[in-house]
Enzyme design. Sequence first.
Site, PDB file in Angstrom:
ATOM      1  N   GLU A  96       0.890  -1.097   0.125  1.00 44.89           N
ATOM      2  CA  GLU A  96      -0.034   0.023   0.014  1.00 44.89           C
ATOM      3  C   GLU A  96       1.016   1.123   0.197  1.00 44.89           C
ATOM      4  O   GLU A  96       1.838   1.169   0.472  1.00 44.89           O
ATOM      5  CB  GLU A  96      -0.760  -0.132   1.186  1.00 44.89           C
ATOM      6  CG  GLU A  96      -2.113   0.939   1.353  1.00 44.89           C
ATOM      7  CD  GLU A  96      -2.843   1.228   0.183  1.00 44.89           C
ATOM      8  OE1 GLU A  96      -2.301   1.487  -0.870  1.00 44.89           O
ATOM      9  OE2 GLU A  96      -4.000   1.519   0.562  1.00 44.89           O
ATOM     10  N   ASP A  97       0.360   2.351  -0.432  1.00 39.34           N
ATOM     11  CA  ASP A  97       1.206   3.539  -0.405  1.00 39.34           C
ATOM     12  C   ASP A  97       1.133   4.205   0.685  1.00 39.34           C
ATOM     13  O   ASP A  97       1.959   4.690   1.330  1.00 39.34           O
ATOM     14  CB  ASP A  97       0.416   4.472  -1.502  1.00 39.34           C
ATOM     15  CG  ASP A  97      -1.011   4.756  -1.564  1.00 39.34           C
ATOM     16  OD1 ASP A  97      -1.499   4.101  -0.555  1.00 39.34           O
ATOM     17  OD2 ASP A  97      -1.763   5.081  -2.700  1.00 39.34           O
ATOM     18  N   ASP A 100      -3.548   5.914   6.257  1.00 35.97           N
ATOM     19  CA  ASP A 100      -4.123   7.137   6.742  1.00 35.97           C
ATOM     20  C   ASP A 100      -5.069   6.868   8.181  1.00 35.97           C
ATOM     21  O   ASP A 100      -4.426   6.652   9.117  1.00 35.97           O
ATOM     22  CB  ASP A 100      -4.778   7.991   5.545  1.00 35.97           C
ATOM     23  CG  ASP A 100      -5.131   9.336   6.360  1.00 35.97           C
ATOM     24  OD1 ASP A 100      -5.097   9.611   7.471  1.00 35.97           O
ATOM     25  OD2 ASP A 100      -5.990  10.089   5.440  1.00 35.97           O
ATOM     26  N   PHE A 149      -2.138  16.357   4.066  1.00 38.31           N
ATOM     27  CA  PHE A 149      -2.428  15.532   2.843  1.00 38.31           C
ATOM     28  C   PHE A 149      -1.297  15.646   1.922  1.00 38.31           C
ATOM     29  O   PHE A 149      -0.528  16.844   1.598  1.00 38.31           O
ATOM     30  CB  PHE A 149      -3.473  16.344   1.934  1.00 38.31           C
ATOM     31  CG  PHE A 149      -3.848  15.451   0.818  1.00 38.31           C
ATOM     32  CD1 PHE A 149      -5.001  14.477   0.803  1.00 38.31           C
ATOM     33  CD2 PHE A 149      -3.640  16.081  -0.621  1.00 38.31           C
ATOM     34  CE1 PHE A 149      -5.223  13.728   0.064  1.00 38.31           C
ATOM     35  CE2 PHE A 149      -4.157  15.149  -1.574  1.00 38.31           C
ATOM     36  CZ  PHE A 149      -5.047  14.197  -1.335  1.00 38.31           C
ATOM     37  N   ARG A 162       0.519  11.826  -9.424  1.00 37.58           N
ATOM     38  CA  ARG A 162       1.185  10.469  -9.317  1.00 37.58           C
ATOM     39  C   ARG A 162       2.610  10.320  -9.538  1.00 37.58           C
ATOM     40  O   ARG A 162       3.272   9.628  -9.065  1.00 37.58           O
ATOM     41  CB  ARG A 162       0.276   9.230  -9.669  1.00 37.58           C
ATOM     42  CG  ARG A 162      -1.025   9.276  -9.045  1.00 37.58           C
ATOM     43  CD  ARG A 162      -1.739   8.100  -9.547  1.00 37.58           C
ATOM     44  NE  ARG A 162      -3.426   8.258  -9.587  1.00 37.58           N
ATOM     45  CZ  ARG A 162      -3.871   7.931  -8.411  1.00 37.58           C
ATOM     46  NH1 ARG A 162      -3.368   7.533  -7.237  1.00 37.58           N
ATOM     47  NH2 ARG A 162      -5.333   8.017  -8.368  1.00 37.58           N
TER      48      ARG A 162
HETATM   49  P1  5GP Z   1      -7.181   5.280   4.577  1.00 32.98           P
HETATM   50  O1  5GP Z   1      -8.103   4.228   4.309  1.00 32.98           O
HETATM   51  O2  5GP Z   1      -5.763   4.773   5.231  1.00 32.98           O
HETATM   52  O3  5GP Z   1      -7.595   6.304   5.237  1.00 32.98           O
HETATM   53  O4  5GP Z   1      -6.560   5.661   3.251  1.00 32.98           O
HETATM   54  C1  5GP Z   1      -6.742   5.141   2.039  1.00 32.98           C
HETATM   55  C2  5GP Z   1      -6.308   5.625   0.823  1.00 32.98           C
HETATM   56  O5  5GP Z   1      -6.518   7.124   0.883  1.00 32.98           O
HETATM   57  C3  5GP Z   1      -4.754   5.662   0.509  1.00 32.98           C
HETATM   58  O6  5GP Z   1      -4.419   4.167   0.013  1.00 32.98           O
HETATM   59  C4  5GP Z   1      -4.695   6.562  -0.505  1.00 32.98           C
HETATM   60  O7  5GP Z   1      -5.063   6.304  -1.713  1.00 32.98           O
HETATM   61  C5  5GP Z   1      -5.453   7.522   0.112  1.00 32.98           C
HETATM   62  N1  5GP Z   1      -4.947   8.762   0.914  1.00 32.98           N
HETATM   63  C6  5GP Z   1      -4.824   8.735   2.176  1.00 32.98           C
HETATM   64  N2  5GP Z   1      -3.807   9.792   2.666  1.00 32.98           N
HETATM   65  C7  5GP Z   1      -3.744  10.519   1.469  1.00 32.98           C
HETATM   66  C8  5GP Z   1      -2.680  11.465   1.206  1.00 32.98           C
HETATM   67  O8  5GP Z   1      -2.255  12.136   1.970  1.00 32.98           O
HETATM   68  N3  5GP Z   1      -2.773  11.990  -0.036  1.00 32.98           N
HETATM   69  C9  5GP Z   1      -3.339  11.184  -1.051  1.00 32.98           C
HETATM   70  N4  5GP Z   1      -3.009  11.642  -2.334  1.00 32.98           N
HETATM   71  N5  5GP Z   1      -4.241  10.071  -0.863  1.00 32.98           N
HETATM   72  C10 5GP Z   1      -4.218   9.785   0.370  1.00 32.98           C
END
Ligand code: 5GP
Length: 174
Positions: A96-97, A100, A149, A162
């Site tokens: 995973e990238d 959050d 973010f 990206r």
């Molecule tokens: P989560 O479920 O942990 O909140 O985040 C899921 C997805 O939200 C991550 O895989 C990513 O694609 C997107 N995401 C979360 N934080 C960021 C951020 O700071 N920047 C961007 N561009 N995408 C985010």
Amino acid sequence: MKIGKTLVSAEEIDAKLAELGAQISQDYEGKDLLLVGILKGAFVVMADLARHITIPVEFDFMAVSSYGSSTKSSGVVRILKDLDNEIADRHVLIVEDIVDTGLTLHYLLKNLRVRKPASLKLAALLVKDGIERPPLDVHYEGFHIPPEFVVGYGLDYDGKYRNLPYVAVVDSVE
Ligand code: 5GP
């Protein structure tokens, strides 16, 4: 939209992925490993991490819904593309990238566990600090970043950025 400060440079990312790749190669030596990238964001990490792994691996991808054009997590997880492969009795490493809220991974882990893989672990390039999230074991993690973010290295703002080779904060949104 203006790109702000660089949080993690291309060189730092490469060094960290080399370290994680070596660790993964060692941990899965002699095992049949399936890397599962979560689209779209993780495709860059997946490509670069995989090239630092020295044992043979297979690739698969899942696509889930996450942010639209806003910068807040919706908490809604929808599978847009499922795995091509069965994962029963296989060693699976999710790539995973960024973690959050952790909602996406929490859901995915639950969903994949039901398919009875031999093992299921998690690699993430970035983990946001200071966020309340369900307990989540990130076995291979790259960098902790502040809860801002960010864009670049697979992460988008409204579908763009990206392709930046580094991770940066977004300065102003207009
Ligand atoms: P989560 O479920 O942990 O909140 O985040 C899921 C997805 O939200 C991550 O895989 C990513 O694609 C997107 N995401 C979360 N934080 C960021 C951020 O700071 N920047 C961007 N561009 N995408 C985010």
